[in-house]
Design a protein around this motif. Structure first.
Motif, mmCIF file in Angstrom:
data_model
loop_
_atom_site.group_PDB
_atom_site.id
_atom_site.type_symbol
_atom_site.label_atom_id
_atom_site.label_comp_id
_atom_site.label_asym_id
_atom_site.label_seq_id
_atom_site.Cartn_x
_atom_site.Cartn_y
_atom_site.Cartn_z
ATOM 1 N N ALA A 208 0.799 -1.223 0.000
ATOM 2 C CA ALA A 208 0.000 0.000 0.000
ATOM 3 C C ALA A 208 0.840 1.285 0.000
ATOM 4 N N LEU A 209 1.963 1.268 0.698
ATOM 5 C CA LEU A 209 2.716 2.525 0.858
ATOM 6 C C LEU A 209 3.595 2.792 -0.366
ATOM 7 N N PRO A 210 3.576 4.011 -0.884
ATOM 8 C CA PRO A 210 4.512 4.337 -1.978
ATOM 9 C C PRO A 210 5.952 4.271 -1.454
ATOM 10 N N ASN A 211 6.818 3.632 -2.218
ATOM 11 C CA ASN A 211 8.172 3.404 -1.689
ATOM 12 C C ASN A 211 8.964 4.697 -1.475
ATOM 13 N N PHE A 212 8.683 5.725 -2.288
ATOM 14 C CA PHE A 212 9.452 6.970 -2.083
ATOM 15 C C PHE A 212 9.060 7.640 -0.762
ATOM 16 N N TRP A 213 7.796 7.461 -0.386
ATOM 17 C CA TRP A 213 7.328 8.041 0.880
ATOM 18 C C TRP A 213 7.964 7.290 2.050
ATOM 19 N N SER A 214 7.941 5.957 1.945
ATOM 20 C CA SER A 214 8.575 5.158 2.999
ATOM 21 C C SER A 214 10.057 5.498 3.080
ATOM 22 N N ALA A 215 10.678 5.693 1.916
ATOM 23 C CA ALA A 215 12.118 5.986 1.895
ATOM 24 C C ALA A 215 12.427 7.263 2.668
ATOM 25 N N LEU A 216 11.648 8.296 2.397
ATOM 26 C CA LEU A 216 11.915 9.573 3.066
ATOM 27 C C LEU A 216 11.667 9.458 4.568
ATOM 28 N N LEU A 217 10.615 8.732 4.953
ATOM 29 C CA LEU A 217 10.340 8.588 6.383
ATOM 30 C C LEU A 217 11.446 7.808 7.086
ATOM 31 N N ILE A 218 11.892 6.755 6.440
ATOM 32 C CA ILE A 218 12.964 5.954 7.056
ATOM 33 C C ILE A 218 14.236 6.788 7.174
ATOM 34 N N LEU A 219 14.547 7.537 6.126
ATOM 35 C CA LEU A 219 15.749 8.379 6.181
ATOM 36 C C LEU A 219 15.630 9.419 7.293
ATOM 37 N N LEU A 220 14.460 10.045 7.387
ATOM 38 C CA LEU A 220 14.268 11.041 8.443
ATOM 39 C C LEU A 220 14.346 10.388 9.823
ATOM 40 N N GLY A 221 13.784 9.171 9.918
ATOM 41 C CA GLY A 221 13.862 8.430 11.178
ATOM 42 C C GLY A 221 15.307 8.166 11.568
ATOM 43 N N LEU A 222 16.110 7.782 10.591
ATOM 44 C CA LEU A 222 17.531 7.511 10.873
ATOM 45 C C LEU A 222 18.250 8.783 11.322
ATOM 46 N N VAL A 223 17.899 9.903 10.691
ATOM 47 C CA VAL A 223 18.542 11.179 11.062
ATOM 48 C C VAL A 223 18.168 11.550 12.495
#
Lengths: 301, 585
Positions: free
Chosen positions: A118-133
């Motif tokens: 369901a989740l667009p991968n670019f959205w998940s990517a940005l959230l994961i990156l922000l989470g890591l930061v």
């Protein structure tokens, strides 16, 4: 027709500088864009067969063959890792979900796979990156390194996009595997296997899974298109200089020759993969190789 | 593994939520503190030669440290084979300053970009009628392959820029800025180190034009001429190894990833203490097309500086994230940037052909609210050209000088004008909307609802924008083209359509021609400023061909240890050479 004008894009530097109509016309002529569309297309077709692979980029004059040679290995590695990871993870998870149908294991698998679809991968990517930061003050390296140069840096930069692509890809395969296993385990031959006293594991892996593999492999091939489209944005976000990012960039600036050549390459890859899958059918299910004889029309003789 | 990342994701979101407490941004001046009543206050343009963090670059007591690699983000791959004649893309010029230098024969002064300083020429002299300009070149300038830079290089570059090439069926287009250079009749080499440029018409501001940082000389005659003679008319700087004249020489380029340059040991510029520039060992430009990816890389210490270019410039929200992670270790440079505006195509039939309608729209729009709504909190209402620009009409510095009445009163007046024009029930009007500027479009649409105008947004990407903006296929458009920061440089965007097809507003008003003729004939700065004020009033108020709404302030992050930065007050293409930058770590 794709609207827009590559000449204006080049001269205006992305829409922020003034230039005259005369200069625009001169550049159009220099790039051969004043020729009839049929002539331009014929020129491109000829360049596809004479070894130039589409000629040169209209934006930067680079040979397209060189662009492909540079970008293709990056995308190939990304997709190979993602397919390998998804096959390794998704088929066992699909079998597990079918085996433990409507139990907590099944629910857990659904919990992971449904967001993956369901989740667009670019959205998940940005959230994961922000989470890591925010949590670790860490982000992947920003300059792509091939595995032959530095395997550790390569792993650091490619790990997250591979994970995201594999998540999306495997989510679908898990669902398909589960569905087909559930369909197969109600067949008579599975009942026979049970009656013979075979173990549940043996029945699932040797009989149910093997019979469900044909649709799973088919989905794997069809999903390749989705996987390649998934690389378009992820490559831009993670700074991977692959075909996906290159194609997006070419489309944005109307670099027609590059778009056509890369699109042709992707079509060729899709066709090749599906051909390979057709050949694999025979290995998975030998009955498919025999099918011409089996389906020969009855002539009465 | 997936579960682990899901957990990280959720935790990150929770933490981010609790971290949304606004953080004071100490090193960004409060733009609202500018006194709107003090509109006659002179804009300070004194040549203080300060670096962007207050360090005096001319102060010999400051010991700049040599060495180190500066890591900057770059918005994309430099297009067009790094050809500065082809494109003004910031993706090229952010890199090209280091490779090809910050200027041409002359450059915008580092201490004050509105003045012209020597660069490749050490002096210049016009004839009394301003039709001949003689430049005397420095004799210590070398290409990166250590070939001497000569007047023949200037002649080659100018001829290539103005005329392009034509050999049989093959052509090479002139430079996109050939119109800016004016009508150059001939270029003559006067041995050993002079070049005489003869113009068809007098031009008192020819050095201002040459100082445009987009006019970088990136075309070594000794390398390009043989290729051209062999029939490769489209030869680009990339084809000849990116041999330039700038403070850094080309080292490595991996498209889509990184561009690396190293100090050129034979560079001619020296600092006030006599030390050779540049201070850095090199610069790595990391290609990062995604602004969020740039933010993440910067906030985790992988970058020393951000990219220039729309989208990569920071918004207020993004600055909060930077300061939260880096606290005092980040510095925000500000550059006056593009203007949000509404420009009318009065050559197309519609209610907007009535000046009262255009004026009503201008009065109706709440320009102040555009700053938080569209500009991410960084900007101010202004008509045109940076507030720091000496040619700016100081009465405009805080908008609206001509519309000083409270918004309610102005809106009442707007309604009366609409009624007087016969459109009290409003009408529908199209608007070309660049996909990257949808916030501004939506702002305009929302604003005009109250006036009964249904603004139909035609959202288009950059490719289509570049076609449509020079056409007559639209009712209104935002306009977003850069101009030289001098009044004479604005004709391309305010002039008549038949003379300036790129103009924001499409009109055929010959009165505008008259103003530009007066500008060209003006002999004093005071006279130029006076004409410029009259022209702005004519364009923005009396005819309202264009409604300037607010000007963005572009914010670029740098780590605080990046010293010696020269940040231009406007035009992000300026000062991209980084020759004076050093790393204080």
């Amino acid at each position: 027709m794709l609207p827009g004008d590559i000449v204006s894009w080049i001269l205006s530097g992305g829409g922020e500088a003034v230039h005259s109509a005369e200069v625009r016309e001169a550049l159009r002529q220099e790039l051969g864009l004043n020729d009839h569309l049929v002539v331009q297309y014929g020129r491109w077709l000829w360049s596809m067969v004479n070894g130039e692979f589409g000629g040169r980029s209209l934006v930067n004059g680079q040979p397209i063959a060189a662009i492909v040679a540079r970008q293709f290995p990056v995308t190939l590695l990304l997709v190979t890792y993602a397919v390998a990871l998804s096959v390794i993870v998704s088929v066992p998870l699909g079998v597990l979900a079918a085996w433990k149908r409507n139990r907590w294991q099944d629910y857990l698998v659904r919990l992971i796979t449904i967001p993956g679809q369901a989740l667009p991968n670019f959205w998940s990517a940005l959230l994961i990156l922000l989470g890591l930061v925010i949590i670790f003050r860490w982000s992947p390296p920003i300059v792509y390194t091939s595995p032959w140069e530095d395997i550790l840096t390569h792993f650091q930069i490619i790990f997250l996009p591979v994970l995201l692509l594999a998540w999306e890809h495997s989510s679908h395969i898990v669902r398909v595997t589960r569905a087909y296993i559930l369909e197969v385990i109600h067949k008579n031959y599975i009942l026979s296997a049970r009656a013979k006293g075979l173990s549940q594991r043996h029945i699932l892996l040797r009989h149910a899974l093997r019979n469900a593999l044909v649709p799973i492999v088919t989905i794997l091939g069809l999903q390749l298109g989705w996987l390649l489209s998934g690389t378009l944005i992820l490559e831009s976000i993670f700074g991977l200089p692959g075909l996906g990012g290159g194609l997006v960039q070419a489309a944005l600036v109307r670099d027609y020759t590059v778009i056509q050549s890369l699109a042709t390459l992707l079509v060729f890859i899709m066709l090749s993969v599906n051909l390979i899958i057709d050949l694999i059918y025979g290995v998975i299910d030998p009955r498919i190789l025999l099918s011409p004889q089996l389906t020969r029309p009855y002539t009465g003789s | 593994m997936i579960l682990g990342f899901s957990a990280i994701l959720v935790m990150g979101l929770i933490l981010d939520y609790y971290n949304q407490v606004p953080t004071p941004i100490s090193n960004i001046p409060d733009l609202e503190s500018i006194d709107p009543n003090n509109q006659e206050k002179d804009v300070d343009i004194s040549p203080s030669f300060q670096d962007d963090q207050g360090g005096d670059l001319d102060d010999p007591s400051i010991q700049q440290k040599r060495g180190g690699i500066l890591v900057l983000a770059n918005r994309g791959d430099p297009p067009a084979g790094f050809d500065t004649m082809r494109t003004s893309s910031i993706a090229l010029h952010h890199v090209a300053g280091a490779l090809f230098g910050p200027g041409n024969l002359v450059m915008r002064c580092r201490e004050n970009m509105y003045l012209v300083c020597p660069y490749l020429a050490r002096s210049w002299l016009p004839n009394p009628s301003f039709t001949e300009w003689t430049f005397t070149l420095r004799n210590d300038v070398f290409w990166h392959d250590n070939t001497q830079f000569t007047p023949n290089d200037v002649k080659f570059w100018l001829n290539l820029s103005i005329s392009g090439l034509k050999v049989g069926d093959k052509i090479r287009a002139p430079a996109y800025f050939e119109g800016d250079l004016g009508e150059i009749e001939k270029v003559e080499v006067i041995p050993p180190v002079q070049v005489k440029i003869t113009l068809k018409n007098p031009n008192r501001f020819f050095p201002d034009i040459l100082a445009n940082p987009r006019l970088k000389i990136a075309h070594p005659r000794h390398l390009m001429e043989p290729r051209i003679n062999d029939g490769d008319l489209s030869v680009s700087p990339l084809d000849v190894g990116l041999i330039g004249l700038g403070p850094f020489k080309f080292d490595n380029y991996e498209p889509g990833s990184i561009m690396q340059v190293l100090r050129f040991d034979n560079y001619f510029e020296h600092d006030a203490g006599g030390d050779q520039l540049p201070y850095l060992d090199g610069i790595d430009y990391v290609i990062i097309s995604d602004p969020v990816a740039m933010d993440i890389a910067f906030r985790t210490g992988r970058l020393d500086g951000g990219a220039r270019g729309f989208g990569h410039y920071l918004s207020e929200e993004r600055v909060v994230g930077y300061t939260r992670d880096l606290e005092d270790n980040v510095h925000f440079s500000q550059i006056e940037g593009g203007t949000i505006r509404l420009a009318f195509n009065v050559l197309k039939s519609g209610p907007w052909q009535d000046m009262r309608v255009r004026r009503a729209i201008a009065l109706w729009i709440d320009k102040e609210s555009a700053i938080p709504a569209v500009l991410g909190g960084f900007g101010w209402t202004t008509p045109d050209i940076s507030p720091n620009n000496p040619f700016k009409d100081k009465r405009f510095v805080v908008w609206p000088k001509f519309d000083l009445a409270p918004l309610d009163e102005r809106r009442d007046e707007a309604k009366k004008l609409m009624a007087g024009a016969g459109y009290s029930n409003g009408f529908s009007m199209g608007h070309l909307c660049r996909a990257r500027h949808t916030q501004a479009c939506q702002f305009l649409k929302d604003q005009l609802v109250g006036l009964g105008i249904d603004l139909q947004l035609h959202i288009i990407d950059e490719g289509e924008w570049n076609r449509a903006r020079v056409s007559l296929d639209f009712d209104t458009q935002p306009g977003a083209l850069s101009v030289l920061p001098i009044p004479e440089g604005t004709e391309g965007v305010y002039g008549r359509f038949s003379l300036s097809p790129d103009a924001y507003s499409k009109h055929e008003d010959e009165e505008v021609d008259r103003f530009y003729r007066l500008l060209r004939d003006a002999t004093t700065t005071e006279r130029r400023i006076d004409i410029w004020r009259q022209l702005q009033k004519y364009l923005f108020v009396e005819q309202t061909y264009i409604i300037p709404i607010a000007e963005a302030t572009y914010v670029v992050p740098y780590r605080t240890y990046v010293r010696g930065l020269v940040i231009p007050s406007e035009d992000g293409h300026t000062n991209t050479d980084f020759a004076t930058v050093w790393l204080d770590k």
